[in-house]
Design a protein around this motif. Structure first.
Motif, PDB file in Angstrom:
ATOM      1  N   ASN A 163       0.793  -1.224   0.000  1.00 25.56           N
ATOM      2  CA  ASN A 163       0.000   0.000   0.000  1.00 25.56           C
ATOM      3  C   ASN A 163       0.828   1.277   0.000  1.00 25.56           C
ATOM      4  O   ASN A 163       0.270   2.353  -0.200  1.00 25.56           O
ATOM      5  CB  ASN A 163      -0.941   0.012   1.206  1.00 25.56           C
ATOM      6  CG  ASN A 163      -1.933  -1.123   1.140  1.00 25.56           C
ATOM      7  OD1 ASN A 163      -2.479  -1.422   0.088  1.00 25.56           O
ATOM      8  ND2 ASN A 163      -2.166  -1.776   2.258  1.00 25.56           N
TER       9      ASN A 163
ATOM     10  N   LYS B 169       4.446   7.255   0.214  1.00 22.43           N
ATOM     11  CA  LYS B 169       3.150   7.718  -0.269  1.00 22.43           C
ATOM     12  C   LYS B 169       2.185   6.546  -0.328  1.00 22.43           C
ATOM     13  O   LYS B 169       2.515   5.495  -0.873  1.00 22.43           O
ATOM     14  CB  LYS B 169       3.296   8.344  -1.645  1.00 22.43           C
ATOM     15  CG  LYS B 169       2.028   8.913  -2.187  1.00 22.43           C
ATOM     16  CD  LYS B 169       2.257   9.616  -3.503  1.00 22.43           C
ATOM     17  CE  LYS B 169       0.971  10.236  -4.005  1.00 22.43           C
ATOM     18  NZ  LYS B 169       1.187  10.972  -5.241  1.00 22.43           N
ATOM     19  N   ASP B 170       1.007   6.740   0.230  1.00 15.01           N
ATOM     20  CA  ASP B 170      -0.047   5.731   0.166  1.00 15.01           C
ATOM     21  C   ASP B 170      -0.607   5.740  -1.253  1.00 15.01           C
ATOM     22  O   ASP B 170      -1.048   6.777  -1.743  1.00 15.01           O
ATOM     23  CB  ASP B 170      -1.139   6.059   1.181  1.00 15.01           C
ATOM     24  CG  ASP B 170      -2.163   4.948   1.314  1.00 15.01           C
ATOM     25  OD1 ASP B 170      -2.518   4.331   0.281  1.00 15.01           O
ATOM     26  OD2 ASP B 170      -2.612   4.707   2.435  1.00 15.01           O
TER      27      ASP B 170
ATOM     28  N   HIS C 134      -3.275   4.438  -2.419  1.00 10.81           N
ATOM     29  CA  HIS C 134      -4.728   4.510  -2.506  1.00 10.81           C
ATOM     30  C   HIS C 134      -5.255   5.912  -2.200  1.00 10.81           C
ATOM     31  O   HIS C 134      -6.146   6.400  -2.884  1.00 10.81           O
ATOM     32  CB  HIS C 134      -5.381   3.495  -1.574  1.00 10.81           C
ATOM     33  CG  HIS C 134      -4.978   2.084  -1.884  1.00 10.81           C
ATOM     34  ND1 HIS C 134      -5.341   1.435  -3.040  1.00 10.81           N
ATOM     35  CD2 HIS C 134      -4.222   1.198  -1.190  1.00 10.81           C
ATOM     36  CE1 HIS C 134      -4.831   0.216  -3.047  1.00 10.81           C
ATOM     37  NE2 HIS C 134      -4.145   0.042  -1.926  1.00 10.81           N
ATOM     38  N   THR C 135      -4.714   6.541  -1.175  1.00 13.31           N
ATOM     39  CA  THR C 135      -5.215   7.853  -0.758  1.00 13.31           C
ATOM     40  C   THR C 135      -4.358   9.006  -1.266  1.00 13.31           C
ATOM     41  O   THR C 135      -4.814  10.138  -1.300  1.00 13.31           O
ATOM     42  CB  THR C 135      -5.290   7.946   0.773  1.00 13.31           C
ATOM     43  OG1 THR C 135      -3.962   7.843   1.315  1.00 13.31           O
ATOM     44  CG2 THR C 135      -6.178   6.870   1.351  1.00 13.31           C
ATOM     45  N   GLY C 136      -3.098   8.738  -1.604  1.00 16.09           N
ATOM     46  CA  GLY C 136      -2.199   9.801  -2.049  1.00 16.09           C
ATOM     47  C   GLY C 136      -1.549  10.560  -0.910  1.00 16.09           C
ATOM     48  O   GLY C 136      -0.832  11.534  -1.134  1.00 16.09           O
ATOM     49  N   LYS C 137      -1.779  10.137   0.326  1.00 17.23           N
ATOM     50  CA  LYS C 137      -1.199  10.803   1.489  1.00 17.23           C
ATOM     51  C   LYS C 137       0.307  10.557   1.534  1.00 17.23           C
ATOM     52  O   LYS C 137       0.774   9.433   1.380  1.00 17.23           O
ATOM     53  CB  LYS C 137      -1.854  10.285   2.766  1.00 17.23           C
ATOM     54  CG  LYS C 137      -1.391  10.992   4.001  1.00 17.23           C
ATOM     55  CD  LYS C 137      -2.108  10.476   5.227  1.00 17.23           C
ATOM     56  CE  LYS C 137      -1.573  11.177   6.457  1.00 17.23           C
ATOM     57  NZ  LYS C 137      -2.165  10.616   7.672  1.00 17.23           N
TER      58      LYS C 137
ATOM     59  N   GLN D  61       3.934  10.825   3.600  1.00 17.55           N
ATOM     60  CA  GLN D  61       4.521  10.856   4.932  1.00 17.55           C
ATOM     61  C   GLN D  61       6.010  11.158   4.776  1.00 17.55           C
ATOM     62  O   GLN D  61       6.761  10.335   4.253  1.00 17.55           O
ATOM     63  CB  GLN D  61       4.317   9.512   5.622  1.00 17.55           C
ATOM     64  CG  GLN D  61       4.961   9.395   6.964  1.00 17.55           C
ATOM     65  CD  GLN D  61       4.820   7.996   7.532  1.00 17.55           C
ATOM     66  OE1 GLN D  61       4.171   7.129   6.965  1.00 17.55           O
ATOM     67  NE2 GLN D  61       5.456   7.773   8.660  1.00 17.55           N
TER      68      GLN D  61
END
Length: 70
Positions: A16, A35-36, A38-41, A43
């Motif tokens: 993920n 980077k996630d 699925h969500t684009g978040k 870190q």
């Protein structure tokens, strides 16, 4: 006498998360992180100032390739 820091390996969710290098077009600043997908978040993990920092990031997360984002 100086000793090298022991390199620690950080585990992350490889299915993920993706290692990403965020690059600024304006000033050339680079930030490495995860980077996630699925969500684009994003870190943030560390600031990349030179090639040695990038190699340390790759070794820490045991990756050969890092995606670049602008």
């Amino acid at each position: 006498m100086f000793r090298k820091k022991k390199q620690t390996v950080v585990k992350y969710d490889r299915e993920n998360m993706r290692p990403v290098l965020r690059c600024s077009i304006c000033n050339g600043e680079q930030v490495a992180g995860l980077k996630d997908i699925h969500t684009g978040k994003f870190q943030e993990v560390m600031l990349i100032r030179n090639e040695a920092d990038l190699e340390a990031f790759k070794a820490m997360y045991q990756v050969d390739e890092v995606w670049k984002e602008y």
